[in-house]
Design a protein around this motif. Structure first.
Motif, PDB file in Angstrom:
ATOM      1  N   LYS A   1       0.822  -1.215   0.000  1.00 29.71           N
ATOM      2  CA  LYS A   1       0.000   0.000   0.000  1.00 29.71           C
ATOM      3  C   LYS A   1       0.854   1.262   0.000  1.00 29.71           C
ATOM      4  O   LYS A   1       0.367   2.343  -0.307  1.00 29.71           O
ATOM      5  N   PHE A   2       2.130   1.092   0.341  1.00 24.61           N
ATOM      6  CA  PHE A   2       2.965   2.269   0.546  1.00 24.61           C
ATOM      7  C   PHE A   2       4.410   1.953   0.181  1.00 24.61           C
ATOM      8  O   PHE A   2       4.945   0.928   0.593  1.00 24.61           O
ATOM      9  N   ARG A   3       5.017   2.796  -0.621  1.00 23.40           N
ATOM     10  CA  ARG A   3       6.440   2.675  -0.963  1.00 23.40           C
ATOM     11  C   ARG A   3       7.102   4.036  -0.785  1.00 23.40           C
ATOM     12  O   ARG A   3       6.514   5.066  -1.098  1.00 23.40           O
ATOM     13  N   VAL A   4       8.339   4.031  -0.309  1.00 23.74           N
ATOM     14  CA  VAL A   4       9.109   5.269  -0.184  1.00 23.74           C
ATOM     15  C   VAL A   4      10.447   5.065  -0.878  1.00 23.74           C
ATOM     16  O   VAL A   4      11.126   4.055  -0.648  1.00 23.74           O
ATOM     17  N   PHE A   5      10.841   6.012  -1.718  1.00 22.29           N
ATOM     18  CA  PHE A   5      12.153   6.002  -2.354  1.00 22.29           C
ATOM     19  C   PHE A   5      12.946   7.196  -1.821  1.00 22.29           C
ATOM     20  O   PHE A   5      12.512   8.340  -1.947  1.00 22.29           O
ATOM     21  N   TYR A   6      14.095   6.934  -1.232  1.00 23.97           N
ATOM     22  CA  TYR A   6      14.941   7.996  -0.683  1.00 23.97           C
ATOM     23  C   TYR A   6      16.020   8.331  -1.712  1.00 23.97           C
ATOM     24  O   TYR A   6      16.760   7.445  -2.149  1.00 23.97           O
ATOM     25  N   THR A   7      16.118   9.592  -2.083  1.00 22.40           N
ATOM     26  CA  THR A   7      17.051   9.935  -3.149  1.00 22.40           C
ATOM     27  C   THR A   7      17.590  11.351  -2.967  1.00 22.40           C
ATOM     28  O   THR A   7      17.380  11.982  -1.939  1.00 22.40           O
ATOM     29  N   HIS A   8      18.283  11.843  -3.990  1.00 26.93           N
ATOM     30  CA  HIS A   8      18.954  13.140  -3.929  1.00 26.93           C
ATOM     31  C   HIS A   8      18.010  14.274  -4.309  1.00 26.93           C
ATOM     32  O   HIS A   8      17.017  14.065  -5.017  1.00 26.93           O
ATOM     33  N   ASP A   9      18.359  15.495  -3.880  1.00 31.77           N
ATOM     34  CA  ASP A   9      17.532  16.647  -4.250  1.00 31.77           C
ATOM     35  C   ASP A   9      17.521  16.863  -5.765  1.00 31.77           C
ATOM     36  O   ASP A   9      16.524  17.337  -6.313  1.00 31.77           O
ATOM     37  N   VAL A  10      18.598  16.491  -6.439  1.00 29.02           N
ATOM     38  CA  VAL A  10      18.632  16.591  -7.909  1.00 29.02           C
ATOM     39  C   VAL A  10      17.527  15.727  -8.509  1.00 29.02           C
ATOM     40  O   VAL A  10      16.801  16.148  -9.422  1.00 29.02           O
ATOM     41  N   THR A  11      17.393  14.513  -7.993  1.00 25.49           N
ATOM     42  CA  THR A  11      16.378  13.593  -8.499  1.00 25.49           C
ATOM     43  C   THR A  11      14.980  14.074  -8.140  1.00 25.49           C
ATOM     44  O   THR A  11      14.043  13.944  -8.934  1.00 25.49           O
TER      45      THR A  11
END
Length: 263
Positions: free
Chosen positions: A170-180
């Motif tokens: 039901k829920f996914r989180v992707f942690y990434t860079h401010d550029v992305t």
């Protein structure tokens, strides 16, 4: 890897609401080594895709364009009065430490970090992302094309799993860079909500796949830092059907990394 996990945990503590006992319930966080991450690590080391940057900043070569362009920008765009006594090399540090109460910065550093420094960094990372005024299809695909494809696939999987759906998260989180983050915001027509300031720490672009009588549709929200509320980006003020959102973003989605040219 340790730094990624630490940053992701900090982000989650800022993103999720606290319980009455002042605890934050954070989902499990997974990562891979940077060199193996083609989904979330922006590819900024290729020598192609920088033609516009080379021309704009009169660079001698596209090699290391992201660094040489920054030097050129600092020499020509670090001219705001509130930053006149702030070494330009500290721009990233003063923005990062601004919210840290235990870090005692001079008042003129704080004034610079709140205003011109964040505007400067927005222009820089927007350029890196190939987004906004610096749109470059090749750069933005290398930065966020894989992630965009993953997001669209997840939306389509969620839409095809009829309630009560028990086979899809039901829920996914992707942690990434401010550029992305800026690249994704551009692709889904939300970039203007940053109003020309670099994203705050724990900024998030949120996608909800919903279902109504006419079929699946998508809502897009933006949360710029841990204090502001979620903002409806307005993507769905027009046609926000899943099919329309896929058609909007698909041209910049890629299913495999675009390799750097051999030199």
């Amino acid at each position: 890897v340790s730094r990624v996990l630490m940053s992701a945990a900090s982000f989650s503590n800022a993103l999720f609401k606290r319980t009455p006992n002042n605890h934050v319930i954070v989902p499990p966080i997974f990562t891979v080594d940077e060199k193996d991450d083609t989904l979330l690590v922006p590819l900024l080391t290729c020598i192609d895709g920088w033609e516009d940057v080379v021309k704009m900043h009169d660079l001698k070569s596209p090699e290391n364009a992201k660094d040489t362009a920054l030097v050129k920008m600092l020499s020509t765009q670090w001219d705001a009065p509130e930053c006149s006594n702030v070494p330009p090399g500290l721009v990233d540090a003063i923005i990062a430490e601004l919210t840290q109460k235990d870090i005692k910065m001079p008042e003129h550093y704080k004034a610079c970090a709140k205003g011109h420094a964040r505007q400067f960094m927005f222009r820089y990372i927007e350029m890196l992302a190939g987004a906004g005024d610096h749109f470059n299809a090749l750069r933005i695909r290398r930065v966020a094309g894989m992630l965009t494809n993953e997001l669209l696939n997840n939306m389509q999987k969620a839409a095809s799993c009829l309630p009560p759906c028990k086979t899809e998260p039901k829920f996914r989180v992707f942690y990434t860079h401010d550029v992305t983050v800026l690249a994704v915001a551009h692709i889904f027509k939300a970039l203007h909500h940053y109003e020309g300031f670099t994203p705050a720490f724990s900024s998030a672009v949120v996608f909800e796949t919903r279902l109504n009588a006419t079929g699946p549709y998508v809502k897009v929200f933006l949360k710029n830092g841990h204090k502001p509320d979620f903002l409806d980006t307005g993507l769905c003020y027009g046609n926000c059907s899943l099919a329309a959102v896929v058609n909007l973003a698909k041209p910049l989605a890629i299913t495999a990394p675009i390799p750097c040219p051999l030199v």
